[in-house]
Scaffold this motif. Structure first.
Motif, PDB file in Angstrom:
ATOM      1  N   VAL A  67     -10.913  -4.558  -3.672  1.00 38.96           N
ATOM      2  CA  VAL A  67      -9.932  -3.477  -3.576  1.00 38.96           C
ATOM      3  C   VAL A  67     -10.411  -2.223  -4.291  1.00 38.96           C
ATOM      4  O   VAL A  67     -10.170  -1.108  -3.843  1.00 38.96           O
ATOM      5  N   TYR A  68     -11.136  -2.414  -5.415  1.00 36.82           N
ATOM      6  CA  TYR A  68     -11.615  -1.244  -6.158  1.00 36.82           C
ATOM      7  C   TYR A  68     -12.726  -0.530  -5.390  1.00 36.82           C
ATOM      8  O   TYR A  68     -12.809   0.693  -5.388  1.00 36.82           O
ATOM      9  N   GLY A  69     -13.583  -1.298  -4.734  1.00 30.53           N
ATOM     10  CA  GLY A  69     -14.632  -0.693  -3.935  1.00 30.53           C
ATOM     11  C   GLY A  69     -14.097   0.028  -2.709  1.00 30.53           C
ATOM     12  O   GLY A  69     -14.665   1.017  -2.254  1.00 30.53           O
ATOM     13  N   GLU A  70     -12.966  -0.492  -2.176  1.00 32.82           N
ATOM     14  CA  GLU A  70     -12.359   0.119  -0.998  1.00 32.82           C
ATOM     15  C   GLU A  70     -11.527   1.352  -1.358  1.00 32.82           C
ATOM     16  O   GLU A  70     -11.318   2.234  -0.524  1.00 32.82           O
ATOM     17  N   ALA A  71     -11.061   1.421  -2.594  1.00 30.33           N
ATOM     18  CA  ALA A  71     -10.138   2.493  -2.994  1.00 30.33           C
ATOM     19  C   ALA A  71     -10.680   3.901  -2.758  1.00 30.33           C
ATOM     20  O   ALA A  71      -9.946   4.765  -2.257  1.00 30.33           O
ATOM     21  N   PRO A  72     -11.959   4.197  -3.091  1.00 31.75           N
ATOM     22  CA  PRO A  72     -12.443   5.565  -2.882  1.00 31.75           C
ATOM     23  C   PRO A  72     -12.365   6.020  -1.422  1.00 31.75           C
ATOM     24  O   PRO A  72     -12.190   7.210  -1.149  1.00 31.75           O
ATOM     25  N   LYS A  73     -12.477   5.075  -0.480  1.00 32.93           N
ATOM     26  CA  LYS A  73     -12.378   5.437   0.936  1.00 32.93           C
ATOM     27  C   LYS A  73     -10.987   5.974   1.265  1.00 32.93           C
ATOM     28  O   LYS A  73     -10.807   6.716   2.217  1.00 32.93           O
ATOM     29  N   HIS A  74     -10.018   5.575   0.445  1.00 37.08           N
ATOM     30  CA  HIS A  74      -8.634   5.975   0.684  1.00 37.08           C
ATOM     31  C   HIS A  74      -8.196   7.106  -0.250  1.00 37.08           C
ATOM     32  O   HIS A  74      -7.014   7.471  -0.279  1.00 37.08           O
ATOM     33  N   ILE A  89      -8.051   6.957  -3.502  1.00 31.98           N
ATOM     34  CA  ILE A  89      -7.152   6.368  -4.498  1.00 31.98           C
ATOM     35  C   ILE A  89      -7.940   6.049  -5.761  1.00 31.98           C
ATOM     36  O   ILE A  89      -9.052   5.525  -5.707  1.00 31.98           O
ATOM     37  N   ALA A  90      -7.354   6.373  -6.900  1.00 28.65           N
ATOM     38  CA  ALA A  90      -7.981   6.055  -8.185  1.00 28.65           C
ATOM     39  C   ALA A  90      -7.962   4.543  -8.399  1.00 28.65           C
ATOM     40  O   ALA A  90      -7.313   3.799  -7.673  1.00 28.65           O
ATOM     41  N   LYS A  91      -8.648   4.095  -9.420  1.00 33.25           N
ATOM     42  CA  LYS A  91      -8.808   2.657  -9.634  1.00 33.25           C
ATOM     43  C   LYS A  91      -7.570   1.972 -10.211  1.00 33.25           C
ATOM     44  O   LYS A  91      -7.552   0.752 -10.336  1.00 33.25           O
ATOM     45  N   GLU A  92      -6.541   2.726 -10.574  1.00 31.01           N
ATOM     46  CA  GLU A  92      -5.311   2.088 -11.029  1.00 31.01           C
ATOM     47  C   GLU A  92      -4.565   1.585  -9.797  1.00 31.01           C
ATOM     48  O   GLU A  92      -3.882   2.339  -9.106  1.00 31.01           O
ATOM     49  N   ILE A  93      -4.714   0.315  -9.492  1.00 29.59           N
ATOM     50  CA  ILE A  93      -4.181  -0.247  -8.248  1.00 29.59           C
ATOM     51  C   ILE A  93      -2.849  -0.943  -8.503  1.00 29.59           C
ATOM     52  O   ILE A  93      -2.790  -1.939  -9.212  1.00 29.59           O
ATOM     53  N   ASN A  94      -1.781  -0.389  -7.925  1.00 31.29           N
ATOM     54  CA  ASN A  94      -0.506  -1.109  -7.984  1.00 31.29           C
ATOM     55  C   ASN A  94      -0.338  -1.920  -6.704  1.00 31.29           C
ATOM     56  O   ASN A  94      -1.158  -1.848  -5.788  1.00 31.29           O
ATOM     57  N   THR A  95       0.729  -2.694  -6.647  1.00 31.81           N
ATOM     58  CA  THR A  95       0.904  -3.624  -5.533  1.00 31.81           C
ATOM     59  C   THR A  95       0.974  -2.919  -4.186  1.00 31.81           C
ATOM     60  O   THR A  95       0.361  -3.366  -3.201  1.00 31.81           O
ATOM     61  N   ALA A  96       1.701  -1.813  -4.118  1.00 28.02           N
ATOM     62  CA  ALA A  96       1.851  -1.113  -2.848  1.00 28.02           C
ATOM     63  C   ALA A  96       0.513  -0.577  -2.344  1.00 28.02           C
ATOM     64  O   ALA A  96       0.193  -0.666  -1.148  1.00 28.02           O
ATOM     65  N   ILE A  97      -0.289  -0.019  -3.259  1.00 29.49           N
ATOM     66  CA  ILE A  97      -1.599   0.509  -2.875  1.00 29.49           C
ATOM     67  C   ILE A  97      -2.532  -0.633  -2.479  1.00 29.49           C
ATOM     68  O   ILE A  97      -3.274  -0.543  -1.501  1.00 29.49           O
ATOM     69  N   LEU A  99      -5.626  -3.497   1.603  1.00 23.37           N
ATOM     70  CA  LEU A  99      -5.873  -4.790   2.219  1.00 23.37           C
ATOM     71  C   LEU A  99      -5.602  -4.732   3.726  1.00 23.37           C
ATOM     72  O   LEU A  99      -6.385  -5.250   4.535  1.00 23.37           O
ATOM     73  N   GLU A 100      -4.510  -4.087   4.101  1.00 23.90           N
ATOM     74  CA  GLU A 100      -4.140  -3.979   5.515  1.00 23.90           C
ATOM     75  C   GLU A 100      -5.236  -3.286   6.314  1.00 23.90           C
ATOM     76  O   GLU A 100      -5.631  -3.752   7.385  1.00 23.90           O
ATOM     77  N   GLN A 101      -5.753  -2.174   5.795  1.00 20.40           N
ATOM     78  CA  GLN A 101      -6.797  -1.445   6.500  1.00 20.40           C
ATOM     79  C   GLN A 101      -8.082  -2.260   6.586  1.00 20.40           C
ATOM     80  O   GLN A 101      -8.773  -2.262   7.612  1.00 20.40           O
ATOM     81  N   TRP A 102      -8.394  -2.976   5.518  1.00 17.05           N
ATOM     82  CA  TRP A 102      -9.591  -3.820   5.496  1.00 17.05           C
ATOM     83  C   TRP A 102      -9.489  -4.914   6.558  1.00 17.05           C
ATOM     84  O   TRP A 102     -10.467  -5.210   7.258  1.00 17.05           O
ATOM     85  N   LEU A 103      -8.318  -5.490   6.699  1.00 15.62           N
ATOM     86  CA  LEU A 103      -8.109  -6.531   7.703  1.00 15.62           C
ATOM     87  C   LEU A 103      -8.265  -5.970   9.116  1.00 15.62           C
ATOM     88  O   LEU A 103      -8.824  -6.630  10.000  1.00 15.62           O
TER      89      LEU A 103
END
Length: 236
Positions: free
Chosen positions: A159-166, A168-176, A181-185
């Protein structure tokens, strides 16, 4: 009467099952007084010595989350039975350590074998826990090793590696997390087979897939680890 320390988190399904087994054994062997420590993370070399000084003559410990557990084992003044310890050769000074270990790599390997046997998937993937848990890594290792031995590539969700594509900073809450995850799937070649490190993550994968319009099981097969029946009920 023997005082026995039982240190485990009773809110985790696997340790609940250990506790049932301990209780059954204690009932068949009269003369045990069980002392439950439901915060095994609080255990240290010193607290174990204090238990011993207070008359505790043995301990049953589920080591998950116990800091410096190797040191606790190697300095223990009392016999210990350990559930889940990753080290087979650590002993107390009197060699009084026994183990019941989970074959996490075997779990991952068997899951891979099952997916391969179905012969339906174009891609394979693993979803680990966010925290740095050894058992999750071991399941992943067994899963990846088996699939790679069959010349199949495995994608691991980061999720942290995928975050920059979106953006999004590395502080990952459940909604993010769920969004990423949805986009990765969506991007996985279908049909795909996914192993989640635990049933709770398996439910997250199923929910994210359904939100993205991915059909289960025709486009996505999902397997979780743990046999947590109430969580599995929610996935139906």
């Amino acid at each position: 009467m023997k005082k026995i320390l039982v240190a485990l988190n009773p809110h985790i399904k696997a340790t609940k099952e250990f506790l049932v087994g301990v209780s059954a054994f204690a009932h068949s062997h009269k003369g045990w007084i069980l002392h439950l420590n439901d915060e095994p993370k609080s255990l240290t070399e010193e607290t174990l010595k204090e238990y011993a000084q207070n008359g505790v003559s043995g301990a049953i410990i589920c080591e998950t989350g116990v800091p410096n557990f190797d040191n606790i084992l190697s300095t223990s003044p009392i016999p210990i039975v350990s559930f889940g310890s990753p080290k087979e050769n650590v002993t107390s000074p009197a060699s009084m350590v026994g183990y019941s270990m989970s074959d996490d790599e075997g779990i991952g390997s068997h899951a891979a074998e099952y997916f391969i046997s179905l012969g339906k998937s174009r891609s394979y993937a693993f979803v680990p826990v966010l925290t740095d848990e050894g058992w999750s890594k071991n399941i992943c290792n067994g899963f990846v090793e088996k699939l790679e031995s069959e010349k199949k590539e495995v994608k691991i969700f980061d999720v942290y590696g995928e975050a920059p594509k979106h953006g999004i900073a590395k502080e990952i809450n459940t909604a993010i997390y769920d969004k990423i995850l949805e986009q990765w799937l969506v991007e996985l070649p279908k049909p795909a087979s996914i192993l989640a490190a635990c049933d709770e993550l398996g439910l997250k994968v199923i929910s994210a897939a359904r939100s993205a319009g991915i059909k289960i099981p025709s486009q996505l097969l999902v397997m979780g680890v743990g046999n947590v029946s109430i969580v599995n009920e929610l996935s139906v």
